[in-house]
Design a protein around this motif. Structure first.
Motif, PDB file in Angstrom:
ATOM      1  N   PRO A   1       0.591  -1.144  -0.321  1.00  0.00           N
ATOM      2  CA  PRO A   1       0.166  -0.051   0.441  1.00  0.00           C
ATOM      3  C   PRO A   1       1.017   1.102   0.216  1.00  0.00           C
ATOM      4  O   PRO A   1      -0.043   2.224  -0.464  1.00  0.00           O
ATOM      5  CB  PRO A   1      -0.487  -0.006   1.264  1.00  0.00           C
ATOM      6  CG  PRO A   1      -0.634  -1.317   1.959  1.00  0.00           C
ATOM      7  CD  PRO A   1       0.371  -2.021   1.818  1.00  0.00           C
ATOM      8  N   LEU A   2       2.297   1.209   0.726  1.00  0.00           N
ATOM      9  CA  LEU A   2       3.371   2.182   0.519  1.00  0.00           C
ATOM     10  C   LEU A   2       3.619   2.991  -0.988  1.00  0.00           C
ATOM     11  O   LEU A   2       4.353   3.682  -0.838  1.00  0.00           O
ATOM     12  CB  LEU A   2       4.320   2.578   1.180  1.00  0.00           C
ATOM     13  CG  LEU A   2       3.521   2.366   3.062  1.00  0.00           C
ATOM     14  CD1 LEU A   2       4.664   2.026   4.051  1.00  0.00           C
ATOM     15  CD2 LEU A   2       3.130   2.999   3.104  1.00  0.00           C
ATOM     16  N   HIS A   3       3.377   1.819  -1.801  1.00  0.00           N
ATOM     17  CA  HIS A   3       3.894   1.918  -2.596  1.00  0.00           C
ATOM     18  C   HIS A   3       2.409   2.266  -3.909  1.00  0.00           C
ATOM     19  O   HIS A   3       2.842   2.343  -5.126  1.00  0.00           O
ATOM     20  CB  HIS A   3       4.471   0.722  -3.616  1.00  0.00           C
ATOM     21  CG  HIS A   3       5.184   0.442  -2.882  1.00  0.00           C
ATOM     22  ND1 HIS A   3       7.171   0.578  -3.398  1.00  0.00           N
ATOM     23  CD2 HIS A   3       5.927   0.353  -1.730  1.00  0.00           C
ATOM     24  CE1 HIS A   3       7.951   0.922  -3.008  1.00  0.00           C
ATOM     25  NE2 HIS A   3       7.616   0.371  -1.282  1.00  0.00           N
ATOM     26  N   GLY A   4       0.833   2.900  -3.569  1.00  0.00           N
ATOM     27  CA  GLY A   4       0.034   1.958  -4.056  1.00  0.00           C
ATOM     28  C   GLY A   4      -0.153   1.701  -5.047  1.00  0.00           C
ATOM     29  O   GLY A   4      -1.340   1.763  -5.737  1.00  0.00           O
TER      30      GLY A   4
ATOM     31  N   TRP B   1       1.159   8.677 -11.621  1.00  0.00           N
ATOM     32  CA  TRP B   1       0.713   8.604 -10.580  1.00  0.00           C
ATOM     33  C   TRP B   1       1.018   8.566  -9.750  1.00  0.00           C
ATOM     34  O   TRP B   1       1.346   9.384  -8.623  1.00  0.00           O
ATOM     35  CB  TRP B   1      -0.210   7.740 -10.455  1.00  0.00           C
ATOM     36  CG  TRP B   1      -0.658   7.519  -9.477  1.00  0.00           C
ATOM     37  CD1 TRP B   1      -1.418   6.468  -8.211  1.00  0.00           C
ATOM     38  CD2 TRP B   1      -2.427   8.632  -8.944  1.00  0.00           C
ATOM     39  NE1 TRP B   1      -1.425   7.204  -7.288  1.00  0.00           N
ATOM     40  CE2 TRP B   1      -2.385   7.903  -7.818  1.00  0.00           C
ATOM     41  CE3 TRP B   1      -2.655   9.566 -10.058  1.00  0.00           C
ATOM     42  CZ2 TRP B   1      -3.275   9.035  -6.753  1.00  0.00           C
ATOM     43  CZ3 TRP B   1      -3.940  10.206  -8.618  1.00  0.00           C
ATOM     44  CH2 TRP B   1      -4.552   9.297  -7.456  1.00  0.00           C
ATOM     45  N   THR B   2       2.486   8.025  -9.508  1.00  0.00           N
ATOM     46  CA  THR B   2       3.194   8.239  -8.364  1.00  0.00           C
ATOM     47  C   THR B   2       4.181   9.382  -8.274  1.00  0.00           C
ATOM     48  O   THR B   2       4.070   9.976  -7.412  1.00  0.00           O
ATOM     49  CB  THR B   2       4.316   6.794  -8.006  1.00  0.00           C
ATOM     50  OG1 THR B   2       5.083   6.722  -8.911  1.00  0.00           O
ATOM     51  CG2 THR B   2       3.310   5.909  -7.805  1.00  0.00           C
TER      52      THR B   2
ATOM     53  N   ALA C   1       3.030   0.535   9.050  1.00  0.00           N
ATOM     54  CA  ALA C   1       3.134   0.364   7.064  1.00  0.00           C
ATOM     55  C   ALA C   1       1.422   0.259   7.370  1.00  0.00           C
ATOM     56  O   ALA C   1       1.127   0.942   6.142  1.00  0.00           O
ATOM     57  CB  ALA C   1       3.714  -0.268   6.104  1.00  0.00           C
TER      58      ALA C   1
ATOM     59  N   CYS D   1      -0.659   2.910   6.659  1.00  0.00           N
ATOM     60  CA  CYS D   1      -0.538   4.301   6.065  1.00  0.00           C
ATOM     61  C   CYS D   1      -0.850   4.908   4.797  1.00  0.00           C
ATOM     62  O   CYS D   1      -1.284   3.305   4.268  1.00  0.00           O
ATOM     63  CB  CYS D   1       0.911   4.173   5.772  1.00  0.00           C
ATOM     64  SG  CYS D   1       1.938   5.007   7.808  1.00  0.00           S
TER      65      CYS D   1
ATOM     66  N   ASN E   1       0.283   6.454   2.077  1.00  0.00           N
ATOM     67  CA  ASN E   1       0.975   7.744   1.691  1.00  0.00           C
ATOM     68  C   ASN E   1       0.801   7.731   0.086  1.00  0.00           C
ATOM     69  O   ASN E   1       0.935   8.990  -0.292  1.00  0.00           O
ATOM     70  CB  ASN E   1       2.815   6.826   1.823  1.00  0.00           C
ATOM     71  CG  ASN E   1       2.660   7.477   3.466  1.00  0.00           C
ATOM     72  OD1 ASN E   1       2.690   8.149   3.809  1.00  0.00           O
ATOM     73  ND2 ASN E   1       4.258   6.491   3.987  1.00  0.00           N
ATOM     74  N   VAL E   2       0.890   6.583  -0.648  1.00  0.00           N
ATOM     75  CA  VAL E   2       0.938   6.373  -2.229  1.00  0.00           C
ATOM     76  C   VAL E   2      -0.814   6.116  -1.698  1.00  0.00           C
ATOM     77  O   VAL E   2      -0.864   4.578  -1.862  1.00  0.00           O
ATOM     78  CB  VAL E   2       1.367   5.828  -2.534  1.00  0.00           C
ATOM     79  CG1 VAL E   2       1.741   6.280  -4.334  1.00  0.00           C
ATOM     80  CG2 VAL E   2       3.514   7.244  -2.381  1.00  0.00           C
ATOM     81  N   ARG E   3      -1.663   6.510  -2.379  1.00  0.00           N
ATOM     82  CA  ARG E   3      -2.535   6.112  -3.037  1.00  0.00           C
ATOM     83  C   ARG E   3      -2.599   5.038  -4.282  1.00  0.00           C
ATOM     84  O   ARG E   3      -1.826   5.192  -4.780  1.00  0.00           O
ATOM     85  CB  ARG E   3      -4.189   6.959  -2.980  1.00  0.00           C
ATOM     86  CG  ARG E   3      -4.149   7.745  -1.719  1.00  0.00           C
ATOM     87  CD  ARG E   3      -5.450   8.935  -2.273  1.00  0.00           C
ATOM     88  NE  ARG E   3      -4.613   9.777  -2.929  1.00  0.00           N
ATOM     89  CZ  ARG E   3      -4.854  10.933  -3.136  1.00  0.00           C
ATOM     90  NH1 ARG E   3      -6.697  11.127  -3.056  1.00  0.00           N
ATOM     91  NH2 ARG E   3      -4.606  12.130  -3.816  1.00  0.00           N
ATOM     92  N   PRO E   4      -3.945   4.087  -4.047  1.00  0.00           N
ATOM     93  CA  PRO E   4      -3.479   3.425  -6.237  1.00  0.00           C
ATOM     94  C   PRO E   4      -4.081   3.973  -7.046  1.00  0.00           C
ATOM     95  O   PRO E   4      -5.113   4.777  -6.245  1.00  0.00           O
ATOM     96  CB  PRO E   4      -4.604   2.162  -5.439  1.00  0.00           C
ATOM     97  CG  PRO E   4      -4.323   1.864  -4.068  1.00  0.00           C
ATOM     98  CD  PRO E   4      -4.509   3.542  -3.379  1.00  0.00           C
ATOM     99  N   ALA E   5      -3.851   4.277  -8.123  1.00  0.00           N
ATOM    100  CA  ALA E   5      -3.930   5.299  -9.015  1.00  0.00           C
ATOM    101  C   ALA E   5      -5.233   5.132  -9.253  1.00  0.00           C
ATOM    102  O   ALA E   5      -6.297   3.325  -8.677  1.00  0.00           O
ATOM    103  CB  ALA E   5      -3.557   4.567 -10.568  1.00  0.00           C
TER     104      ALA E   5
END
Lengths: 373, 181
Positions: free
Chosen positions: A98-101, B71-72, B148, B151, B153-157
């Motif tokens: 999840p921390l990597h999208g 996206w990221t 982790a 969290c 931190n980076v949402r899925p596209a």
């Protein structure tokens, strides 16, 4: 792993990397063992054939066959040993995803532990890419134990380097170049100068120990590290005073030629901005392989893995043990678009240089010296 | 907005883009924003801020390498925006980050590099930075060390992301990046 669910990003990354490194080690040992048994069998078989006795040639084939079987056995055993590692790393990657999208990691295929390469054992996508990125640099990466970092001597006295710097500039730009580097705002020599040893670079990257000794650094009574220094996922610098002078000389030459002086040149090109980062290509700077050296964090191919690495480093600092690794590199020799980054800040109507460091490639927003007017 | 202007590049390259190489410069750049905005008599800084917002809105800040996605990259730019300007999302952001995520479920580079357990160990500007964002040292540190699995931190596209990118390309607002087809 019981701790996994409560682990923060840094601890997870450190655990994943630790498991993968143990696994690579195990693989190598098993490989050696398999090869040794095969070679031993071949040696015996060759001797038997060499005897040229009737009836012995069949035995030679048999011995070779046994050797092959033995190495096949080691390989099969290895697959069995691998299985729990794969499962463990797979589970931890699921928590990191999840921390990597990435919403979730697909399940492992039942035969995944039997494939030849480590990364191939993981489902395609995030998990496989992640493992591949880490495994890729295992062989070339190094770390530094805390004790060794403690022994690295910081060098607050950079005067010797400052004096030598002058010789790298042309007569026309010497005074200005040296003044830029001597400015109190500039830390090019303190962090990227030739006086910094490899160990000091590594102590900076892994343990955030300031090579100039200006920022505080100490090992506390509970074996964690307290530091006032910052470093990204890359460290390094120029291997000689002459090399450090090269990109600055190139920039000053262009600035004077096109705008008469540095301040006019930078003001014109920075426009509304009060700072600017300039990429001076190795070609324009005449930087050559061997002019720069440093380390970049191992397994830091994406912005998210860089964050993992930085947090694993912080976890290591708190625990007092080495959790991250660096890969030694020469950015000029190995970069795809190498050169140096020079950062300037405006103060009043003047521009001061903040830093100058070698890079393998510019960042997307860096201004290229050849494009400046 | 298709290409980054030269002055925007200068503004970004001198500090906001430096975190991997010179985190000190990143922290400084973030802490200088308030003063720069206050001194911005000519409105020049506001112009740069508007262009920054446009690059987030239109996904026109290219990824740093072929391994990073648009996206990221955009998610990272939202972090930089928060570090610089606070929780008010960039104007027109189609995917604004919920305010309550910041510092609790979502960490930025400033939080990691500049905010430590105590003010003494933190960057000199950290106390003011936190106060303006309604956060405390303790909250941010707890967020940085949060498991982790909790969290974001980076949402899925989001759904329809590629269609959106293609549309922006067709409207001439951004350049297509490798791997988007």
């Amino acid at each position: 792993m019981a701790l996994a669910r409560s682990s923060d990003q840094g601890e997870l990354r450190a655990a994943i990397e630790g498991l993968l490194r143990t696994w690579v080690d195990l693989d190598r040992q098993a490989d050696n063992a398999a090869r040794a048994s095969r070679e031993q069998a071949h040696r015996v078989a060759r001797q038997l054939v060499g005897l040229r006795q009737p009836g012995l040639s069949g035995l030679a084939d048999e011995v070779t066959g046994i050797g092959t079987l033995m190495s096949a056995d080691v390989t099969r055993k290895l697959a069995e040993v691998r299985a729990p590692y794969v499962a463990e790393v797979h589970q931890l990657l699921g928590l990191l995803a999840p921390l990597h999208g990435v919403a979730s990691v697909p399940p492992l295929a039942w035969s995944s532990a039997a494939v030849a390469d480590l990364a191939g054992a993981f489902p395609a996508g995030f998990a496989r890419d992640y493992v591949a990125d880490l495994v890729k640099s295992v062989e070339r990466s190094v770390t530094l134990e805390l004790e060794a970092a403690g022994r690295v001597v910081s060098q607050p006295d950079v005067d010797g380097v400052m004096v030598a710097l002058g010789s790298g500039f042309s007569d026309a730009h010497r005074a200005e170049g040296v003044a830029l580097l001597r400015d109190a705002i500039c830390h090019a020599v303190q962090r990227h100068g030739p006086q910094i040893s490899d160990d000091a670079q590594l102590a900076r990257l892994i343990w955030l120990k300031d090579p100039s000794g200006q920022n505080s650094w100490q090992i506390t009574s509970n074996e964690s590290v307290q530091t006032g220094h910052r470093c990204g996922v890359v460290c390094g610098g120029f291997t000689s005073s002459a090399a450090l002078a090269k990109p600055i000389e190139a920039l000053l030459e262009v600035a004077h030629e096109r705008a008469g002086d540095l301040a006019t040149f930078l003001s014109r090109n920075a426009g509304l901005s009060s700072s600017i980062g300039v990429h001076v290509s190795a070609q324009l700077a005449r930087l050559e392989p061997g002019d720069a050296s440093g380390y970049h964090g191992a397994g830091t191919g994406t912005r998210e893995t860089r964050r993992d690495w930085v947090k694993a480093r912080a976890f290591g600092l708190a625990e007092g043990r080495a959790t991250v690794y660096g890969v030694a590199y020469d950015p000029i020799a190995t970069g795809t678009d190498p050169g140096a980054t020079l950062v300037f800040k405006k103060s009043g109507n003047d521009w001061r240089m903040v830093t100058c460091y070698p890079v393998g490639e510019p960042k997307p927003t860096d201004a290229r010296l050849e494009d400046l007017t | 907005m298709i290409a980054m202007s030269q002055t925007f590049k200068a503004f970004f390259s001198g500090g906001f883009g430096q975190v991997d190489y010179e985190p000190d410069l990143y922290v400084e750049a973030v802490e200088e924003v308030l003063k720069t905005l206050a001194d911005d008599e000519t409105g020049g800084y506001q112009v740069l801020r508007d262009e920054f917002a446009a690059h987030i809105r239109e996904s026109s800040f290219p990824p740093s390498s072929s391994l990073d996605s648009q996206w990221t990259t955009d998610e990272w730019l939202r972090d930089v925006w928060y570090d610089a300007f606070g929780p008010e999302p960039p104007p027109g952001d189609p995917y604004p980050v919920p305010t309550e995520h910041w510092g609790h479920l979502r960490q930025t580079d400033y939080m990691i590099y500049a905010v430590k357990d105590t003010p003494e160990h933190s960057s000199p500007g950290a106390a003011a930075w936190l106060e303006r964002r309604g956060l405390t040292f303790g909250e941010v540190r707890a967020g940085v060390l949060r498991p982790a699995a909790e969290c974001i931190n980076v949402r899925p596209a989001p759904e329809g992301w590629f269609e959106r990118l293609h549309d922006l390309v067709e409207r001439g607002l951004r350049e297509e990046q490798p791997g988007e087809r």
